[in-house]
Write an enzyme that holds these catalytic residues in place. Structure first.
Site, PDB file in Angstrom:
ATOM      1  N   ILE A  74      25.969  57.248  13.274  1.00 21.17           N
ATOM      2  CA  ILE A  74      25.756  56.123  14.194  1.00 21.17           C
ATOM      3  C   ILE A  74      24.454  56.395  14.926  1.00 21.17           C
ATOM      4  O   ILE A  74      24.168  57.547  15.286  1.00 21.17           O
ATOM      5  CB  ILE A  74      26.940  55.974  15.185  1.00 21.17           C
ATOM      6  CG1 ILE A  74      26.770  54.742  16.090  1.00 21.17           C
ATOM      7  CG2 ILE A  74      27.162  57.231  16.016  1.00 21.17           C
ATOM      8  CD1 ILE A  74      28.037  54.389  16.884  1.00 21.17           C
ATOM      9  N   VAL A  76      20.987  54.436  17.370  1.00 20.71           N
ATOM     10  CA  VAL A  76      20.385  53.279  18.040  1.00 20.71           C
ATOM     11  C   VAL A  76      18.893  53.569  18.237  1.00 20.71           C
ATOM     12  O   VAL A  76      18.510  54.699  18.593  1.00 20.71           O
ATOM     13  CB  VAL A  76      21.091  53.028  19.401  1.00 20.71           C
ATOM     14  CG1 VAL A  76      20.406  51.917  20.177  1.00 20.71           C
ATOM     15  CG2 VAL A  76      22.572  52.706  19.180  1.00 20.71           C
ATOM     16  N   GLU A 108      32.039  64.169  13.700  1.00 19.40           N
ATOM     17  CA  GLU A 108      31.407  65.443  14.067  1.00 19.40           C
ATOM     18  C   GLU A 108      30.187  65.137  14.919  1.00 19.40           C
ATOM     19  O   GLU A 108      29.467  64.181  14.637  1.00 19.40           O
ATOM     20  CB  GLU A 108      30.934  66.212  12.820  1.00 19.40           C
ATOM     21  CG  GLU A 108      32.013  66.996  12.130  1.00 19.40           C
ATOM     22  CD  GLU A 108      32.471  66.327  10.854  1.00 19.40           C
ATOM     23  OE1 GLU A 108      31.783  65.384  10.424  1.00 19.40           O
ATOM     24  OE2 GLU A 108      33.510  66.730  10.306  1.00 19.40           O
ATOM     25  N   ASN A 113      24.622  67.596  21.857  1.00 20.53           N
ATOM     26  CA  ASN A 113      24.298  66.159  21.906  1.00 20.53           C
ATOM     27  C   ASN A 113      25.101  65.513  23.046  1.00 20.53           C
ATOM     28  O   ASN A 113      26.082  64.789  22.834  1.00 20.53           O
ATOM     29  CB  ASN A 113      24.609  65.507  20.563  1.00 20.53           C
ATOM     30  CG  ASN A 113      24.011  64.111  20.445  1.00 20.53           C
ATOM     31  OD1 ASN A 113      23.657  63.502  21.453  1.00 20.53           O
ATOM     32  ND2 ASN A 113      23.919  63.607  19.230  1.00 20.53           N
ATOM     33  N   TYR A 120      31.596  59.342  23.253  1.00 22.47           N
ATOM     34  CA  TYR A 120      32.883  59.487  22.563  1.00 22.47           C
ATOM     35  C   TYR A 120      34.010  59.815  23.557  1.00 22.47           C
ATOM     36  O   TYR A 120      35.106  59.263  23.461  1.00 22.47           O
ATOM     37  CB  TYR A 120      32.791  60.580  21.489  1.00 22.47           C
ATOM     38  CG  TYR A 120      31.726  60.318  20.443  1.00 22.47           C
ATOM     39  CD1 TYR A 120      31.536  59.042  19.917  1.00 22.47           C
ATOM     40  CD2 TYR A 120      30.897  61.338  19.988  1.00 22.47           C
ATOM     41  CE1 TYR A 120      30.552  58.801  18.974  1.00 22.47           C
ATOM     42  CE2 TYR A 120      29.917  61.105  19.036  1.00 22.47           C
ATOM     43  CZ  TYR A 120      29.748  59.828  18.538  1.00 22.47           C
ATOM     44  OH  TYR A 120      28.774  59.583  17.602  1.00 22.47           O
TER      45      TYR A 120
HETATM   46  C1  COA Z   1      24.083  58.594  21.046  1.00 21.57           C
HETATM   47  C2  COA Z   1      23.548  57.160  20.862  1.00 21.57           C
HETATM   48  C3  COA Z   1      24.105  56.595  19.550  1.00 21.57           C
HETATM   49  C4  COA Z   1      24.052  56.303  22.058  1.00 21.57           C
HETATM   50  O1  COA Z   1      23.588  54.963  21.840  1.00 21.57           O
HETATM   51  P1  COA Z   1      23.459  53.910  23.040  1.00 21.57           P
HETATM   52  O2  COA Z   1      23.413  52.552  22.449  1.00 21.57           O
HETATM   53  O3  COA Z   1      22.349  54.323  23.935  1.00 21.57           O
HETATM   54  O4  COA Z   1      24.840  54.134  23.803  1.00 21.57           O
HETATM   55  P2  COA Z   1      25.530  53.059  24.776  1.00 21.57           P
HETATM   56  O5  COA Z   1      24.487  52.316  25.568  1.00 21.57           O
HETATM   57  O6  COA Z   1      26.493  52.245  24.020  1.00 21.57           O
HETATM   58  O7  COA Z   1      26.280  54.060  25.761  1.00 21.57           O
HETATM   59  C5  COA Z   1      27.629  53.845  26.142  1.00 21.57           C
HETATM   60  C6  COA Z   1      28.023  54.987  27.064  1.00 21.57           C
HETATM   61  O8  COA Z   1      27.904  56.260  26.396  1.00 21.57           O
HETATM   62  C7  COA Z   1      27.409  57.251  27.316  1.00 21.57           C
HETATM   63  N1  COA Z   1      26.047  57.633  26.933  1.00 21.57           N
HETATM   64  C8  COA Z   1      25.299  57.137  25.920  1.00 21.57           C
HETATM   65  N2  COA Z   1      24.108  57.780  25.851  1.00 21.57           N
HETATM   66  C9  COA Z   1      24.105  58.687  26.848  1.00 21.57           C
HETATM   67  C10 COA Z   1      23.161  59.653  27.285  1.00 21.57           C
HETATM   68  N3  COA Z   1      21.962  59.815  26.672  1.00 21.57           N
HETATM   69  N4  COA Z   1      23.503  60.439  28.338  1.00 21.57           N
HETATM   70  C11 COA Z   1      24.684  60.322  28.948  1.00 21.57           C
HETATM   71  N5  COA Z   1      25.639  59.407  28.589  1.00 21.57           N
HETATM   72  C12 COA Z   1      25.351  58.611  27.544  1.00 21.57           C
HETATM   73  C13 COA Z   1      27.390  56.560  28.681  1.00 21.57           C
HETATM   74  O9  COA Z   1      28.704  56.717  29.223  1.00 21.57           O
HETATM   75  C14 COA Z   1      27.134  55.118  28.286  1.00 21.57           C
HETATM   76  O10 COA Z   1      27.551  54.199  29.255  1.00 21.57           O
HETATM   77  P3  COA Z   1      26.517  53.794  30.465  1.00 21.57           P
HETATM   78  O11 COA Z   1      25.189  53.494  29.823  1.00 21.57           O
HETATM   79  O12 COA Z   1      27.183  52.595  31.070  1.00 21.57           O
HETATM   80  O13 COA Z   1      26.460  55.004  31.361  1.00 21.57           O
HETATM   81  C15 COA Z   1      21.978  57.123  20.866  1.00 21.57           C
HETATM   82  O14 COA Z   1      21.496  57.870  21.981  1.00 21.57           O
HETATM   83  C16 COA Z   1      21.340  57.679  19.602  1.00 21.57           C
HETATM   84  O15 COA Z   1      21.108  56.944  18.646  1.00 21.57           O
HETATM   85  N6  COA Z   1      21.047  58.997  19.599  1.00 21.57           N
HETATM   86  C17 COA Z   1      20.411  59.639  18.423  1.00 21.57           C
HETATM   87  C18 COA Z   1      21.347  59.659  17.236  1.00 21.57           C
HETATM   88  C19 COA Z   1      22.655  60.367  17.569  1.00 21.57           C
HETATM   89  O16 COA Z   1      22.685  61.395  18.251  1.00 21.57           O
HETATM   90  N7  COA Z   1      23.769  59.798  17.062  1.00 21.57           N
HETATM   91  C20 COA Z   1      25.106  60.359  17.253  1.00 21.57           C
HETATM   92  C21 COA Z   1      25.367  61.455  16.282  1.00 21.57           C
HETATM   93  S1  COA Z   1      27.037  62.067  16.402  1.00 21.57           S
END
Ligand code: COA
Length: 151
Positions: A74, A76, A108, A113, A120
């Site tokens: 997953i 973004v 996983e 991270n 999660y």
């Molecule tokens: C992890 C990832 C998928 C999160 O995507 P995102 O669209 O920014 O996440 P969301 O906006 O839906 O976040 C929902 C909640 O998750 C938590 N969250 C997400 N990113 C966070 C961060 N960097 N730090 C702390 N909390 C975080 C928060 O609780 C957030 O809610 P809030 O924004 O109201 O505080 C994105 O940072 C990413 O693509 N990272 C690189 C790839 C990766 O690591 N993928 C997961 C591999 S397991």
């Protein structure tokens, strides 16, 4: 201001856009188009693409494993993070896995991270195991799971 996000089902025909999104999210660690194609061609694997203002900004791939489900990847686009895109993708995977009668959704995640782990945990995933040196760079992975149906 809340950003409107739409989620669409992705299949093998979307391998190129999914690979681009994977590269945007993970950099050089992203899946190539051929890896994405192979993943999507595997039985039981399905994907979602998140679109914001007409542009694809995030993606998720998951698969069924007997009566469980696994989140494979997953991600973004960095410019569209913290807008609920991953949360919307995860909800779509959870709903699809529950509709497929899966009992649990596993994933996983690298131990360092913090953002993904927060996402999660916030959505009721619990740590059930740790895989030592799971990633190519030597990092450990946490295995997390969430129950989907009453047993
Ligand atoms: C992890 C990832 C998928 C999160 O995507 P995102 O669209 O920014 O996440 P969301 O906006 O839906 O976040 C929902 C909640 O998750 C938590 N969250 C997400 N990113 C966070 C961060 N960097 N730090 C702390 N909390 C975080 C928060 O609780 C957030 O809610 P809030 O924004 O109201 O505080 C994105 O940072 C990413 O693509 N990272 C690189 C790839 C990766 O690591 N993928 C997961 C591999 S397991």
């Amino acid at each position: 201001m809340a950003v409107e996000i739409s989620i669409e089902i992705a299949g093998p025909a979307h391998a190129a856009v999914l690979a681009r999104l994977s590269g945007e999210a993970f950099g050089p660690g992203g899946w190539s188009e051929s890896q994405m194609q192979a993943g999507l061609d595997a039985p039981g694997t399905a994907g979602f693409i998140a679109t914001s203002r007409g542009s694809p900004v995030g993606f998720a791939l998951w698969r069924t494993v007997i009566d469980d489900a696994e989140l494979l990847t997953i991600g973004v686009n960095p410019a569209h993070r913290r807008q609920g895109v991953a949360a919307a993708l995860l909800e779509s995977v959870l709903a699809a896995a529950a509709a497929a009668q899966c009992r649990r959704l596993f994933l996983e995640v690298a131990v360092d991270n913090a953002g993904a782990i927060a996402l999660y945990r916030d959505r009721a995933f619990r740590e059930i195991d740790r895989r030592r040196r799971y990633y190519r760079d030597g990092r450990d992975a946490l295995v997390m799971a969430r129950q989907l149906m009453q047993q």
